[in-house]
Each structure stands twice: as structure tokens, then as C-alpha cells.
Scaffold this motif. Structure first.
Motif, short mmCIF file in Angstrom:
data_model
loop_
_atom_site.label_atom_id
_atom_site.label_comp_id
_atom_site.label_asym_id
_atom_site.label_seq_id
_atom_site.Cartn_x
_atom_site.Cartn_y
_atom_site.Cartn_z
N ARG A 105 0.88 -1.18 0.00
CA ARG A 105 0.00 0.00 0.00
C ARG A 105 0.91 1.22 0.00
NH1 ARG A 105 -2.42 -4.11 0.04
NH2 ARG A 105 -4.32 -4.70 1.19
N TYR A 159 -5.39 0.16 -1.51
CA TYR A 159 -6.22 -1.04 -1.38
C TYR A 159 -5.63 -2.17 -2.21
CZ TYR A 159 -8.41 -0.47 -6.06
OH TYR A 159 -8.66 -0.38 -7.41
N ALA A 178 -12.19 -1.24 0.38
CA ALA A 178 -11.28 -0.10 0.26
C ALA A 178 -11.87 1.20 0.80
CB ALA A 178 -10.88 0.10 -1.20
#
Length: 327
Positions: A105, A159, A178
Motif C-alpha cells: 500500500r 487497497y 477499500a
């Protein structure tokens, strides 16, 4: 004995799954790589201030975390991941956040966030990962250059995107997962830069996330482009004060995605109303004739118009000149 589903319903379901899955294909031609181990991040969330020194310290911390993740990838035997991480950790790159676990991420800053009064949060679609990051980075750089001084583009890979061709790319589950992360990020960004004009710029499957996260966010615009749908019948259902925009290029095969939602026993397939249709009610902007992955390509009509929207210009460029955008 249970009755069999109508053939037309089966055909529609199959078509929705197959064509919607193709939404992701231009974003990345390779399958998503397996996860590799990575240490926990040193810092989480956004820094306490957006001053130059504070941001410089944050960028140094995330760079060190990337280098540690690269060493872990080397130890795991994944040379491709290690190289990708070292590319991200280059001295000229600036990341607000980084977590190498679970596929990765990141939030990269392109531009000078400390001085920016126009900010675009770029939300990517399917097939985007640490290992296939170049397209997201390229689009962020092109958009920031088009915006010019006192702007920043934040490439939000916050996400786990669906695989390029998969059932997950045709359903809202990954988008729903998400939403909390995107909402938290935008709210922290608003706290960090309360006077900046902030817009969500959402490509393909990313538009499904932005639509679901929209309610209550303090953003000026939500830009949906290359969108297969949002899961809502119309823009009013997003419950946002932001101006909702939609664009699709004539060369984007997303236009061929069946704009329907099918409620199957354990999953919903498809994303409903076409965002560029009059029924959806978004403000439609001209997006030229590029393909699904070309919206932020340098020199493109779509890039110019998305930059105008983020800047609050209020007008769009047609092929023949400047005019107001039309619904």
C-alpha cells in the motif's frame, strides 16, 4: 425441483463477467504476483503537518521502510519485488505512506504538497500493485505537470486491487473493502491541507471505490473516467456536495460493458448505470479517442480536461476549441 434460470439471464451474467473483467486488462497485462513478507511500517497515517521539514522527515522514513521491505523480498527470493521496491525508494521519489505487507500500500506525492493549493487524489483501477506501479506513477506525473505550480497529485494505492481478469474485478467487494481507507485518507488530508481545493480522480474500478466513499467527504470534484459503473443508479445517490464528472474516450471498450447489476445467490455482478449516460446525471467532459489506459497520457484531450476540472477552471476543451462542459 427448482426451475432453471432463463437463458437470457445466464447470457447476461456471463457477458457481464467476461466483459467487465476486460476493464482491467489494459492496466496490467500480467497476473498479480504472490505476496512476499515485509516488515510493519514505521509510521501510519498522515504526518501532523504539511510543512517542508515535516514532509521531508516523512519521506525519509518511508524510503527507509521501502529499503527494509526490499531486503525482505531479497531474503524471500523475490528479486522482481525487491527491484520494484528499490525503484520506489529512489532519492527523488516522495511517499507519504508505505506498507509493504499484503501486496503493498502506498501514497506517493508528485509535486510540492507543502505549497499546493490544488490537490488531486488519484485512485487507480484493477491490476495496479507495487510490481506494476509504473502506469499509476506515469499518470500522476502527467497530471501534475498539466496542473503546473502550486499543485500536487497523490497517487493513492491504498487497497488490494482485483487481479486483472477475475470475478473480483466484476463485483464491488474489493471496492467496499477499500472505502474505509480512502475515507480516512481524505479526511486526514483535509485536516492537513484545509484550504486546498481537493478532487478525487478515479479510473476504472477505482471509480467504484470513489462513488462508495463519496458521502461526507470534503472534496470539490469527483472525476470518474473509464468507469464500468459505480453501483448507483444516479449521481444523486452518492450523497455528495462535490461536482460529479464522468468521461469516456471513444476508444475505450468499457463502453461495451453491460451496464446492469445482477444479484446472484452469493455475489452481485456488474456496476449498473453508465456514468456518462444522461440517466446517471454526472457532468460529462470530452475525453478524446484514446484507449482505456490513455486518459492521463501526455498531450491527450482527456488529460487537459481532467486538469481543468481539478484546477476549478469550470470549462472543457473540445477538439475544436474551448467550451463549457455539458451534461
Amino acid at each position: 425441483m427448482a426451475s432453471r434460470p432463463r437463458p437470457s439471464r445466464l447470457r447476461r451474467a456471463l457477458l457481464a463477467m467476461l466483459v467487465s473483467a476486460s476493464v482491467a486488462v489494459p492496466v496490467s497485462g500480467a497476473a498479480r504476483p504472490a505476496d512476499v513478507p515485509a516488515p510493519a511500517p514505521t509510521v501510519r497515517g498522515l504526518p501532523h503537518a504539511a510543512t517542508g521539514p515535516v514532509l521531508a522527515g516523512r519521506y525519509a522514513t518511508t524510503r527507509a521502510d521501502m529499503e527494509a521491505a526490499a531486503r525482505a523480498a531479497d531474503d524471500h527470493g523475490d528479486r522482481k519485488r525487491a527491484k520494484a521496491l528499490r525503484d520506489l525508494a529512489a532519492p527523488h521519489r516522495t511517499f507519504l505512506t508505505f506498507d509493504g505487507r499484503g501486496g503493498g500500500r502506498t501514497v506517493e506525492v508528485v509535486g510540492d504538497l507543502a505549497r499546493a493549493d490544488r490537490i488531486a487524489v488519484l485512485v487507480p483501477g484493477s491490476g495496479t500493485s507495487v510490481d506494476s506501479y509504473w502506469r499509476l506513477r506515469s499518470g500522476a506525473v502527467a497530471l501534475q505537470r498539466q496542473l503546473g505550480g502550486r499543485s500536487a497529485v497523490l497517487a493513492w494505492l491504498g487497497y488490494r486491487t482485483p487481479a486483472t481478469v477475475s470475478l473480483a474485478a466484476t463485483t464491488p467487494k474489493r471496492a467496499e473493502d477499500a472505502v474505509p481507507a480512502l475515507r480516512t485518507f481524505v479526511r486526514e488530508l483535509t485536516r492537513l491541507k484545509p484550504t486546498a481545493r481537493t478532487s478525487l480522480v478515479c479510473h476504472s474500478y477505482g471509480s467504484v471505490i470513489c462513488a462508495r466513499a463519496a458521502s461526507g467527504l470534503r472534496v470539490a470534484d469527483i472525476v470518474l473516467y473509464g468507469s464500468p459503473g459505480t453501483g448507483y443508479d444516479n449521481a444523486a445517490e452518492l450523497h455528495t456536495r462535490a461536482t460529479v464528472w464522468a468521461g469516456r474516450s471513444s476508444g475505450d471498450w468499457v463502453a461495451d460493458v453491460p451496464h446492469t447489476e445482477l444479484e446472484l445467490p452469493f455475489v452481485t455482478v456488474g456496476f449498473g448505470t453508465d456514468p456518462v449516460s444522461p440517466e446517471f446525471g454526472a457532468k460529462v467532459f470530452p475525453a478524446g479517442d484514446g484507449g482505456h489506459s490513455d486518459y492521463l497520457k501526455r498531450g491527450s484531450l482527456s488529460l487537459r480536461n481532467i486538469a481543468r476540472i481539478v484546477a476549478g477552471d469550470g470549462s472543457c476543451t473540445q477538439q475544436t476549441g474551448d467550451t463549457s462542459c455539458v451534461n
